[in-house]
Design an enzyme around this catalytic site. Structure first.
Site, PDB file in Angstrom:
ATOM      1  N   LEU A  39     -19.107  53.551  78.036  1.00  0.00           N
ATOM      2  CA  LEU A  39     -19.882  54.382  79.418  1.00  0.00           C
ATOM      3  C   LEU A  39     -21.155  53.833  79.544  1.00  0.00           C
ATOM      4  O   LEU A  39     -22.216  53.913  78.231  1.00  0.00           O
ATOM      5  CB  LEU A  39     -19.246  55.921  78.729  1.00  0.00           C
ATOM      6  CG  LEU A  39     -20.265  56.965  79.951  1.00  0.00           C
ATOM      7  CD1 LEU A  39     -19.253  58.119  79.478  1.00  0.00           C
ATOM      8  CD2 LEU A  39     -21.476  57.723  78.844  1.00  0.00           C
ATOM      9  N   ASP A  42     -27.298  57.554  82.737  1.00  0.00           N
ATOM     10  CA  ASP A  42     -28.614  57.978  83.095  1.00  0.00           C
ATOM     11  C   ASP A  42     -29.727  56.395  83.171  1.00  0.00           C
ATOM     12  O   ASP A  42     -29.320  55.715  82.095  1.00  0.00           O
ATOM     13  CB  ASP A  42     -29.617  58.666  82.809  1.00  0.00           C
ATOM     14  CG  ASP A  42     -28.921  60.258  82.492  1.00  0.00           C
ATOM     15  OD1 ASP A  42     -27.959  60.264  82.992  1.00  0.00           O
ATOM     16  OD2 ASP A  42     -29.568  60.934  81.999  1.00  0.00           O
ATOM     17  N   GLN A  58     -28.362  54.734  78.786  1.00  0.00           N
ATOM     18  CA  GLN A  58     -28.001  55.271  78.876  1.00  0.00           C
ATOM     19  C   GLN A  58     -26.618  55.051  78.253  1.00  0.00           C
ATOM     20  O   GLN A  58     -25.353  54.809  78.985  1.00  0.00           O
ATOM     21  CB  GLN A  58     -27.382  56.865  79.005  1.00  0.00           C
ATOM     22  CG  GLN A  58     -28.618  57.602  79.200  1.00  0.00           C
ATOM     23  CD  GLN A  58     -29.067  58.515  77.182  1.00  0.00           C
ATOM     24  OE1 GLN A  58     -28.004  58.825  76.499  1.00  0.00           O
ATOM     25  NE2 GLN A  58     -29.593  57.884  76.863  1.00  0.00           N
ATOM     26  N   TYR A 101     -30.856  60.415  73.696  1.00  0.00           N
ATOM     27  CA  TYR A 101     -30.999  60.838  74.993  1.00  0.00           C
ATOM     28  C   TYR A 101     -31.756  59.912  76.020  1.00  0.00           C
ATOM     29  O   TYR A 101     -32.857  59.237  75.612  1.00  0.00           O
ATOM     30  CB  TYR A 101     -31.413  62.163  75.327  1.00  0.00           C
ATOM     31  CG  TYR A 101     -29.375  62.661  74.930  1.00  0.00           C
ATOM     32  CD1 TYR A 101     -28.789  61.867  73.856  1.00  0.00           C
ATOM     33  CD2 TYR A 101     -29.203  63.604  74.803  1.00  0.00           C
ATOM     34  CE1 TYR A 101     -27.282  62.283  73.837  1.00  0.00           C
ATOM     35  CE2 TYR A 101     -28.086  64.512  74.979  1.00  0.00           C
ATOM     36  CZ  TYR A 101     -27.021  63.816  73.834  1.00  0.00           C
ATOM     37  OH  TYR A 101     -25.452  64.307  74.230  1.00  0.00           O
ATOM     38  N   SER A 102     -31.780  60.788  76.983  1.00  0.00           N
ATOM     39  CA  SER A 102     -32.781  59.994  78.348  1.00  0.00           C
ATOM     40  C   SER A 102     -34.458  59.578  78.596  1.00  0.00           C
ATOM     41  O   SER A 102     -34.755  61.089  77.212  1.00  0.00           O
ATOM     42  CB  SER A 102     -32.664  60.270  79.971  1.00  0.00           C
ATOM     43  OG  SER A 102     -31.321  59.745  79.716  1.00  0.00           O
ATOM     44  N   ARG A 163     -34.922  67.962  77.975  1.00  0.00           N
ATOM     45  CA  ARG A 163     -35.352  66.819  76.992  1.00  0.00           C
ATOM     46  C   ARG A 163     -35.017  66.142  78.639  1.00  0.00           C
ATOM     47  O   ARG A 163     -35.786  66.337  79.625  1.00  0.00           O
ATOM     48  CB  ARG A 163     -33.456  66.715  77.220  1.00  0.00           C
ATOM     49  CG  ARG A 163     -32.846  67.059  77.951  1.00  0.00           C
ATOM     50  CD  ARG A 163     -31.349  66.615  78.051  1.00  0.00           C
ATOM     51  NE  ARG A 163     -29.859  67.354  78.849  1.00  0.00           N
ATOM     52  CZ  ARG A 163     -29.605  68.639  78.489  1.00  0.00           C
ATOM     53  NH1 ARG A 163     -29.456  69.478  77.278  1.00  0.00           N
ATOM     54  NH2 ARG A 163     -28.857  68.959  79.744  1.00  0.00           N
TER      55      ARG A 163
END
Ligand code: FRU
Length: 491
Positions: A39, A42, A58, A101-102, A163
């Site tokens: 998958l 972002d 991501q 994460y982003s 975040r």
């Protein structure tokens, strides 16, 4: 073996093991960036560094669900030919044990520096968030900063939904805008500043739900971005929890912007109304950067959170990124155009001029296909509706319909008969003028429609049969003149 190498190897094994399955998919795109398997969500760290464009993303390598997130990495000299340079970040450290994460990228004196969120969930599912740095000299291999995290958890008054740092430099100071949630569960964007990327201080709230006229505007603001455009400031946000309002806000979450002026002292931004950046079905978490031509470039996730059932999942992958767009400001509205470089992909031009279409549906020889660009200019006469159908099957069971409805003054995209995958209709107001221009980018399973030189954009995935290649052009209850249509196959 250290944890980082172990996690990297595991991901590369997954990519290798799924390669044949993934590559057997007709729906793999020809000129968009996609995950090699698993998958993509972002875009992260979009930057031009030492003359080359980099975009990270991501990445969950082990499935088409939102599992353990890595950062995948593409780079390009020209924004159209992208090299997959492998994995930039694996979630190997305690402060990112449930995902890298982003975040964003900056050029810190020749060191490509990533600023991102380390996500940690404890056994009760509670979240901790840590803002972290990773550095690279060659722009490919990254080393995490030894004193990570540089920000432990959120400032007082906010929850752990904290975040997606986006960092830039102004007058020798680093600024960070970051997505947050107040303890009253309202979405926020906060401004922080730093002299060295390592010690950060809160400046203030840039904006948020129930601030500056954004009433009831979501429980969390993800992926904020803030930049100057034509002497104004533009704040992009991806709010979660905004309710649909007529034709607006119909996707699960939205992405859009406000225009105004940021006060760097207080952190507050006075701004106007929120406007969605895209009117299609799949568009989220856009990120921008500026390049050496002074262009403000935008790239987004051509997908949405909680859409995990696309027809590609059976082939081991899901989602892709949009083509890069250039942003301009026209009367406080952001105009989005495909980057000029896209023209280099054009081949096999077919054109027609002045085709009168009077209450009928026509086809034009050699105007058909599945990987193409079309530019069409319609001169509006007395037709009530006019438009195009793409990816039509011979038996008429499949078509992707788009038209302008002059009574409603709406442009409509209807994918109810597009083939496999999610269905539905999206609409957007367009002024009824003498002329309507469409610039359409079709890839095997994606569609990006730029209307009137970037006034509005509709981005969507569609999954027609590979034999559905027909294109029809129509006018209802009156006529139009198709002044010009140019179609190119894209390399
Ligand atoms: C947005 C988002 C971000 C987060 C990332 C995790 O799609 O939820 O807020 O950093 O995705 O993959």
């Amino acid at each position: 073996m250290n944890k980082n190498n172990e996690l990297m190897n595991k991901a590369y094994d997954a990519i290798q093991n799924n390669k044949d399955l993934v590559n057997s998919d007709y729906y793999r795109l020809k000129y968009h960036t996609m995950p090699p398997t698993g998958l993509l969500n972002d875009p992260n760290g979009f930057i031009q560094f030492k003359g080359e464009y980099h975009v990270f993303y991501q990445f969950h390598p082990f499935g088409t669900n939102h599992g353990l997130k890595y950062w995948g990495h593409y780079k390009s000299k020209d924004l159209i030919n992208w090299d997959d340079t492998g994995i930039a970040l694996a979630p190997s450290e305690w402060y990112e044990s449930h995902g890298c994460y982003s975040g964003s990228a900056v050029d810190d004196n020749g060191i490509l520096t990533l600023v991102y969120t380390g996500n940690v969930k404890d056994i009760d599912g509670n979240r901790e968030t840590y803002q972290c740095l990773a550095m690279s000299k060659d722009g490919i291999n990254f080393e995490k900063y030894k004193d990570n995290p540089v920000i432990h958890n959120q400032p007082e008054g906010y929850t752990r939904h904290f975040r997606d740092p986006k960092v830039w430099r102004k007058d020798g100071i680093w600024y960070m805008i970051i997505g947050a949630q107040s303890i009253k569960e309202e979405g926020r964007a906060l401004l922080l500043k730093s002299e060295n990327l390592k010690n950060w201080n809160l400046v203030g709230e840039v904006s948020g739900s129930n601030i500056n006229g954004l009433n009831d505007f979501g429980f969390m603001w993800e992926c904020p971005d803030l930049f100057e455009l034509d002497e104004k400031d533009v704040l992009i946000i991806s709010p979660q929890g905004v309710k649909p309002k007529g034709d607006l806000y119909n996707n699960i979450y939205q992405s859009g912007y406000v225009v105004g002026k940021l006060d760097y002292e207080s952190g507050n931004m006075k701004h106007g109304e929120f406007i969605e950046l895209d009117r299609g079905f799949e568009f989220y978490a856009p990120q921008t950067t500026i390049d050496d031509k002074g262009r403000r470039l935008l790239i987004a996730w051509m997908g949405l959170p909680e859409e995990e059932e696309h027809p590609t999942t059976e082939k081991g992958w899901i989602h892709a990124m949009t083509i890069p767009r250039v942003l301009e400001l026209r009367e406080n509205k952001v105009i989005q155009k495909p980057v000029e470089e896209m023209k280099k992909l054009r081949k096999d031009l077919v054109s027609y001029n002045n085709v009168e279409i009077n209450d009928e549906e026509i086809t034009l020889e050699n105007i058909s296909g599945d990987v193409f660009e079309i530019e069409a200019t319609f001169e509006v006469k007395d037709a009530k509706k006019f438009g195009m159908k793409l990816r039509c099957s011979k038996d008429l069971s499949e078509e992707t319909l788009m038209y302008y409805d002059r009574e409603d003054r709406k442009f409509v995209l209807d994918r109810n008969k597009s083939g496999k995958g999610y269905k539905g209709i999206r609409k957007c107001y367009i002024e009824d003028k003498k002329e309507l221009k469409l610039n359409i980018f079709m890839d095997t399973s994606s569609l990006e429609i730029f209307i009137n030189d970037g006034e509005e954009v509709f981005t969507s995935r569609i999954y027609p049969d590979k034999e559905s290649l027909g294109i029809k052009i129509f006018a209802n209850e009156g006529s139009i003149n198709l002044r010009e249509i140019n179609k190119w196959n894209l390399k």
